[in-house]
Design an enzyme around this catalytic site. Structure first.
Site: not given
Length: 413
Positions: A71, A295, A368, A394
């Site tokens: 993103g 996050d 995550r 990622k």
């Protein structure tokens, strides 16, 4: 790849991987310089490589930018590409083609760009949009509670235009740390941004016709977002302790807040130079405003799952449009392994239990989520099986190697 995580206490030392947030920003600034400096990135990842590949595409007359699942790459480069080109095509994989690009899209359309959405599949990727027309300067208006990535993209692009520009933030700015990181990198490349602020709503004033002038070769910082998993692993491992190396205690990265949050939850944090030692006696609940640290929510939810008392995580609504709906994903995963957790529209309510139990969870194709549930095994009484564990590539391809080096045990099913 499905893996089975065997519960173990972790102990030892681990080196921080390169900050994805910092690396994206350095690579873009370097690419916009007439004499690009060398950017040293200690460890790479799929997202960082997506940005690197897209920047190479910008050398072409009509670039085709495959952002993968990143993103940041997409939202940073939408305005940058159209500051340089008359036409560009953006591709993406996974959940990225469905993730929003409004209101950045509408602001770019109001300043000379036309978006064409065809959603054609091209190999493994899908077309997100084709854009035609150069970006023009002027006044850009954005809310502060949608995505700081829109602001970063414009801050990179607008100094390249002929006209002067202004970015007006209409609501209090969330994830301010990420914008501050952008401004810090731009300052190092001698891009001047003037800032005024009223009631938490900044306005950024940008002169046109600026040049990116690098200070010399640069190195990406260690990543606070990913070291956060080991910080929480350290407090879950109690007196065993984990040493985290290679992180800048003065970093502008907003996720540096993990240290204060760990302390609030009962962690013992000792700082020395670019290293920290983390351990704890016992965990306690706390109240967490996630507006500036989205996050960190997955791993904080894991910490809260066995903390004494009730932890409320709120202002986390933006997690619903990440690589997965992270609020729903963490609710599902932690529920499956015995946590007492409730999902709210913009957060999570977690009452700590003495211990988690084993079970099978989805990784939700989200790095995550996979890393958080791996750390959850520390306080589980039996193995946790994670489906789709390869999602860690990622941002942190060596995650399981580091996990094993700290005494973790897993096997591929």
């Amino acid at each position: 790849m499905n893996i089975e995580i065997i519960p173990h206490t972790l102990v030892g030392s681990v080196n921080a991987v390169a900050s994805k947030s910092h690396a994206h920003r350095l690579l873009i600034a370097a690419a916009l310089s007439k004499r690009p400096p060398a950017i040293s990135i200690g460890t790479t990842s799929r997202d960082i490589e997506a940005t690197r590949t897209c920047l190479q595409q910008l050398r072409k007359e009509i670039p085709v930018l495959d952002c993968g699942e990143s993103g940041s790459t997409l939202r940073f480069l939408l305005p940058v590409a159209m500051a340089l080109k008359e036409r560009a095509v953006f591709l993406g994989s996974g959940r990225l083609p469905q993730r929003p690009i409004s209101p950045l899209k509408e602001e770019m359309e109001a300043h000379g760009c036309t978006f064409i959405n065809k959603h054609r599949k091209k190999g493994e990727a899908r077309e997100i949009c084709e854009i035609r027309g150069r970006l023009q300067g002027g006044i850009f208006t954005l809310p502060g509670n949608i995505s700081s990535q829109y602001i970063t993209g414009l801050l990179y692009a607008l100094p390249l235009l002929k006209e002067n520009s202004r970015i007006q933030i209409t609501t209090p700015l969330e994830s301010r740390g990420y914008v501050d990181l952008t401004l810090d990198v731009l300052k190092k490349f001698r891009i001047q941004i003037y800032t005024a602020e009223k009631e938490g709503c900044p306005t950024y004033m940008i002169e046109g016709r600026q040049q990116y002038l690098p200070p010399g070769d640069m190195e990406a910082e260690g990543d606070w977002s990913n070291i956060a998993f080991w910080v929480i692993a350290g407090i879950l491992s109690r007196d065993s302790g984990i040493i985290c190396n290679g992180i800048d205690p003065q970093s502008i990265q907003g996720d540096r807040a993990i240290l204060n949050l760990a302390r609030r939850m009962g962690g013992k944090v000792t700082e020395k130079g670019h290293s920290i030692l983390v351990m704890s006696d016992s965990l306690r609940s706390t109240h967490i405003d996630a507006s500036a640290i989205p996050d960190l929510v997955p791993i904080l939810a894991v910490a809260a799952s066995t903390a004494k008392g009730v932890t409320h995580i709120h202002n986390a609504h933006r997690l619903r449009i990440k690589e997965s709906d992270r609020l729903a994903a963490m609710y599902d995963c932690l529920s499956r392994v015995g946590a007492n957790i409730k999902e709210e529209p913009g957060g999570l309510l977690i009452e700590g239990v003495p211990q988690l139990k084993g079970g099978t969870v989805s990784g939700y194709n989200d790095h995550r989520i996979v890393m958080a549930m791996t750390v959850a095994s520390i306080v589980s009484d039996s193995p946790i099986i994670i489906e789709g564990a390869e999602a860690v590539n990622k941002s942190y391809p060596t995650f399981f190697e580091d996990f094993e080096a700290l005494g973790g045990e897993y096997r591929v099913l």
